[in-house]
Design an enzyme around this catalytic site. Structure first.
Site, PDB file in Angstrom:
ATOM      1  N   ARG A   5       0.804  -1.222   0.000  1.00  0.00           N
ATOM      2  CA  ARG A   5       0.000   0.000   0.000  1.00  0.00           C
ATOM      3  C   ARG A   5       0.836   1.272   0.000  1.00  0.00           C
ATOM      4  O   ARG A   5       0.295   2.354  -0.229  1.00  0.00           O
ATOM      5  CB  ARG A   5      -0.999  -0.047   1.158  1.00  0.00           C
ATOM      6  CG  ARG A   5      -2.121  -1.049   0.915  1.00  0.00           C
ATOM      7  CD  ARG A   5      -3.119  -1.109   2.063  1.00  0.00           C
ATOM      8  NE  ARG A   5      -2.591  -1.772   3.235  1.00  0.00           N
ATOM      9  CZ  ARG A   5      -2.629  -3.093   3.449  1.00  0.00           C
ATOM     10  NH1 ARG A   5      -3.178  -3.876   2.540  1.00  0.00           N
ATOM     11  NH2 ARG A   5      -2.138  -3.617   4.547  1.00  0.00           N
ATOM     12  N   GLU A  62       7.223 -12.204  13.743  1.00  0.00           N
ATOM     13  CA  GLU A  62       6.884 -12.898  14.996  1.00  0.00           C
ATOM     14  C   GLU A  62       7.309 -14.360  14.924  1.00  0.00           C
ATOM     15  O   GLU A  62       7.826 -14.925  15.891  1.00  0.00           O
ATOM     16  CB  GLU A  62       5.376 -12.798  15.253  1.00  0.00           C
ATOM     17  CG  GLU A  62       4.964 -13.365  16.601  1.00  0.00           C
ATOM     18  CD  GLU A  62       3.476 -13.180  16.863  1.00  0.00           C
ATOM     19  OE1 GLU A  62       3.030 -13.595  17.946  1.00  0.00           O
ATOM     20  OE2 GLU A  62       2.782 -12.631  15.987  1.00  0.00           O
TER      21      GLU A  62
END
Length: 244
Positions: free
Chosen positions: A130, A167
């Site tokens: 984006r 993560e």
């Protein structure tokens, strides 16, 4: 009678002292203001603090105007929040509704352009995906080139890459070799900063080839994820902060 002592230092080193009575007093008529040409003072004493004070005042006024800018409310209202996407517990910040609102979309681009058009920026680096939406119109408006920073195996030419941790596991961000030059000044832009891993990798990648990263900019920040901390001392500018 109360006496006030004052002294005036001149450029040639002498001093004039005067004993002045407290006013009003019937024994002394009002004094006319003493006007001294500024050229009689050493350069270091002329208007020493005034420019700094004016700059501080302008910055404070600009910050206040930014905080009260009605465009920010319009932009924030145009962003749709979708719960439990892409997985339960996530509140997804959907910017597609902002893109459907030409006024809010224009306001978003205008605010970024107003901030960066006088910063001598040569490169607007947009982070996939984006960042590709907001980066090109900003680059065109400020007279900079747009450089796409992509996920692995998306660019056809020779690339340089930077790995960053997720993560669970790692990922990479890449750009074409030769897309930027040492000494150029860059703005890194994305739609949202969460943990800050992607923006941090983009900064490191640009700096590895000698680019000066002026600032990172995002439409949205999720402060509770502390992505700003991951950027170290690199400035971050955002339009909308989303709190839990």
């Amino acid at each position: 009678m109360r006496v006030v002592c004052c002294s005036i230092s001149w450029s040639f080193g002498s001093a004039v002292s005067a004993a002045l009575p407290s006013f009003p007093s019937s024994r002394f008529p009002p004094l006319r203001p003493l006007s001294l040409p500024s050229s009689n003072f050493p350069p270091t004493l002329r208007r020493r603090s005034t420019p700094s004070a004016r700059r501080v005042t302008r910055m404070a006024l600009k910050d206040a105007q930014d905080q009260q800018d009605p465009r920010l409310e319009r932009i924030s209202s145009a962003i749709r929040v979708i719960p439990d996407f892409p997985k339960p517990g996530i509140l997804f910040q959907d910017i597609t509704t902002l893109l459907l609102d030409p006024k809010a979309f224009k306001d978003t681009i205008d605010l970024f352009v107003e901030r960066y058009r006088d910063q001598n920026i040569n490169v607007v680096a947009g982070v996939e995906a984006r960042g590709f939406i907001f980066g090109p119109p900003i680059a065109l408006a400020i007279g900079a080139k747009f450089v796409p920073m992509r996920k692995p195996n998306k660019l056809p030419g020779e690339v340089i890459s930077e790995e960053y941790s997720l993560e669970y596991g790692t990922d990479k961000i890449e750009m074409h070799v030769g897309a930027v030059q040492p000494g150029e000044r860059a703005l890194v832009i994305d739609d949202l900063i969460a943990t800050g891993g992607t923006l941090d990798a983009a900064i490191k990648l640009l700096e590895r080839v000698g680019v000066d990263v002026v600032e990172c900019a995002c439409l949205i920040e999720l402060p509770e994820l502390k992505g700003r901390d991951r950027l170290g001392d690199k400035p971050l500018f955002v339009l909308v902060k989303v709190t839990a």
